[in-house]
Motif scaffolding. Sequence first.
Motif, short mmCIF file in Angstrom:
data_model
loop_
_atom_site.label_atom_id
_atom_site.label_comp_id
_atom_site.label_asym_id
_atom_site.label_seq_id
_atom_site.Cartn_x
_atom_site.Cartn_y
_atom_site.Cartn_z
N SER B 231 0.88 -1.26 -0.01
CA SER B 231 -0.06 0.06 -0.03
C SER B 231 0.95 1.16 0.00
O SER B 231 0.30 2.36 -0.26
CB SER B 231 -0.97 -0.02 1.06
OG SER B 231 -0.20 0.07 2.46
N GLN B 232 2.15 1.00 0.26
CA GLN B 232 3.14 2.32 0.10
C GLN B 232 3.12 2.87 -0.99
O GLN B 232 3.12 2.17 -2.19
CB GLN B 232 4.42 1.96 0.74
CG GLN B 232 4.39 1.29 2.06
CD GLN B 232 4.42 -0.31 2.17
OE1 GLN B 232 3.16 -0.67 1.41
NE2 GLN B 232 5.09 -0.96 2.76
N PRO B 233 3.25 4.30 -1.03
CA PRO B 233 3.61 4.99 -2.67
C PRO B 233 4.79 4.23 -3.16
O PRO B 233 5.55 4.03 -2.62
CB PRO B 233 3.87 6.28 -2.15
CG PRO B 233 3.22 6.44 -0.65
CD PRO B 233 3.27 5.17 -0.05
N HIS B 258 0.13 -2.42 -8.78
CA HIS B 258 0.09 -1.57 -7.49
C HIS B 258 -0.95 -0.72 -7.66
O HIS B 258 -1.37 0.08 -8.35
CB HIS B 258 1.75 -0.71 -7.54
CG HIS B 258 1.46 0.09 -6.10
ND1 HIS B 258 1.03 1.52 -6.08
CD2 HIS B 258 1.96 -0.24 -4.89
CE1 HIS B 258 1.43 1.89 -4.85
NE2 HIS B 258 1.92 1.02 -4.32
N THR B 259 -1.87 -0.69 -6.43
CA THR B 259 -2.97 0.16 -6.50
C THR B 259 -3.04 1.32 -5.64
O THR B 259 -3.87 2.13 -5.51
CB THR B 259 -4.11 -0.86 -5.76
OG1 THR B 259 -3.79 -1.20 -4.55
CG2 THR B 259 -4.51 -2.07 -6.74
N GLY B 260 -2.06 1.74 -4.87
CA GLY B 260 -1.75 2.69 -4.09
C GLY B 260 -1.30 3.89 -4.94
O GLY B 260 -1.14 4.09 -6.09
N ASP B 261 -0.82 4.98 -4.15
CA ASP B 261 -0.33 6.29 -4.91
C ASP B 261 0.93 5.89 -5.47
O ASP B 261 1.87 5.19 -4.97
CB ASP B 261 -0.05 7.29 -3.82
CG ASP B 261 0.43 8.59 -4.36
OD1 ASP B 261 1.16 9.10 -3.64
OD2 ASP B 261 -0.11 8.90 -5.43
N LYS B 262 1.10 6.22 -6.59
CA LYS B 262 2.28 5.71 -7.51
C LYS B 262 2.66 6.65 -8.61
O LYS B 262 1.91 7.71 -9.12
CB LYS B 262 2.05 4.53 -8.20
CG LYS B 262 0.90 4.39 -9.15
CD LYS B 262 0.43 2.95 -9.38
CE LYS B 262 -0.67 3.02 -10.25
NZ LYS B 262 -1.19 1.19 -10.56
N PRO B 296 1.35 12.56 1.89
CA PRO B 296 0.41 11.44 1.42
C PRO B 296 -1.01 12.35 1.27
O PRO B 296 -1.17 13.49 1.80
CB PRO B 296 0.01 10.56 2.52
CG PRO B 296 0.85 11.08 3.67
CD PRO B 296 1.92 11.99 3.32
#
Lengths: 238, 296
Positions: B231-233, B258-262, B296
């Motif tokens: 979940s980490q960027p 990857h589904t998080g911030d990216k 974030p």
Amino acid sequence: MIKIKAENGIPMRQMLRTSLAVTILSIYACSPTRYVVPLEKGEKEVTAHFGGPMVNFAGASIPIPLTTVGYGQGLGNGFTAFGDLHITAATFGVFQTELGLSKTWFNSESKSWGFTASPRLNFAMEFSEFRTKLWPQLDGTLFKQIGSDRYIYGGYSGWFELAGTRAHGEPQPNQVLNNVHLGILLPTKARKYSYQFELKYIALGIDNQYMAPSYVSAGNSGAFGIYFNLKRKLTWGE
Amino acid sequence: MALTVGFTFLLALYSCFKLDNNLYNPNANEISEYRLNDYTGEVEITVGDEYNIPVDNTHLFTLDNDGKAIYALYVGNLNTIESDTVILYCHGNKDHLDFYWPRIKLLANTGHKNRYGILSIDYQGYGLSEGTPSEENLYSDVATALNWLKDKGVSNDRLVLYGFSLGSAPAVYHSYGGSTISSPLTASKLILESPFASADVLVQDGAVIAMPKEFLTDLSINNAERIKDVSQPLLLFHGVSDDFLAMKTHGELVYKNHTGDKKALRIPDAKHDDVPFVMGYDDYLKEIHDFIVKKP
């Protein structure tokens, strides 16, 4: 123009590229065309194939030294049944075999020209997770006699991927691999043995720039292959 | 014929040749000591003197992983490590810390000189580290490095994991929740450069068809699936012209999953290991710094 893919001079990446090529292609077919000219009814023959696609290794272009052994038997009416075992694949823990049936049509009684169609089924299995793979293949080859038991030939071979997806559910981009071949069949003086040299072009149109094995190719797709086949008759035809 | 079939079957059954060991290139250029700035052998990239690091901020030491000495290099001020943000750089499959020293120096100039602490290790079998390279040892060695950071007072929120090529495997492994080798710390951000998607993709790219990876390797590197639980960027760099791990099949897949911030940086004309050079070092470092400081 034949393009040799430039290596970046990192020996280990070459080793990994070549290892990948050897292992992948030892499993994934790459043998010369079988039974271009059919065996007579009752005729039996064993064969050993050597060679494979060309790769760049340590500054040289070499054919991957793949090895296969096989058996063929003439059934009459232009039919030859055959089967092969892939020895190189076995050294990597993969049992791979193929079974096929070729049918030849001749142009006339003289049999100076002919066409052979060879459907076959390839099967491979490994012994850690018992994963298997099945893929059909169809070869079509035109041949011409150029002397007593001497033939030149050329044709097409299609390898068919049955899976619609690949790793991680991604679409499988290539369902058919198209290959072409040119070769020559030559007898020995004793006639018990004959041999065959073949040049293949594998995976026509498939981009090879962004894959780890470093194939020798014309342009940025596919790969050249060089093969040698030694045959020994066990019994002669009726 | 039956004998031949039987022989081939048994050969396949008992054969132990696999691709795995060819993945590791620990000492293409062997060393007997770490020389860093004085090293004259092949290096991954070259950087100018402006990236040099004061000697006082360069610390070479060993860690103990189950009796194996693992060489580690920390670039930064050990007196302030408790309050510094640290990048744990997991290097690629070739050579050792001397080979990657210019890269480590470059990273140590992210933001400004020594803005971040940089820790890197030689995995077992690499450089002067004892042991034998293996996938499990990669994960375990990086866990040892994380333990050291934790003992020094580094916390999750001030840790960034950076994995390059083979190093992407332990970086992702220690970022997702399903690791069987415990992660003493969980990084707050993840950077991947030229990552593997998986052993399956590596094999299938070379084979062109959907060949099971088990035909060739016992590796279980699977960044493409594990990243789904991260979940980490994520900041991902990949060369568009990477001819070893193709961007389209490796980097893009990891990024997609990857589904998080990216953020992904697809670098035109860059191959597998020259992404920072082709980008330009200033741009490369700016991207990393901006990613780390972004709230974030």
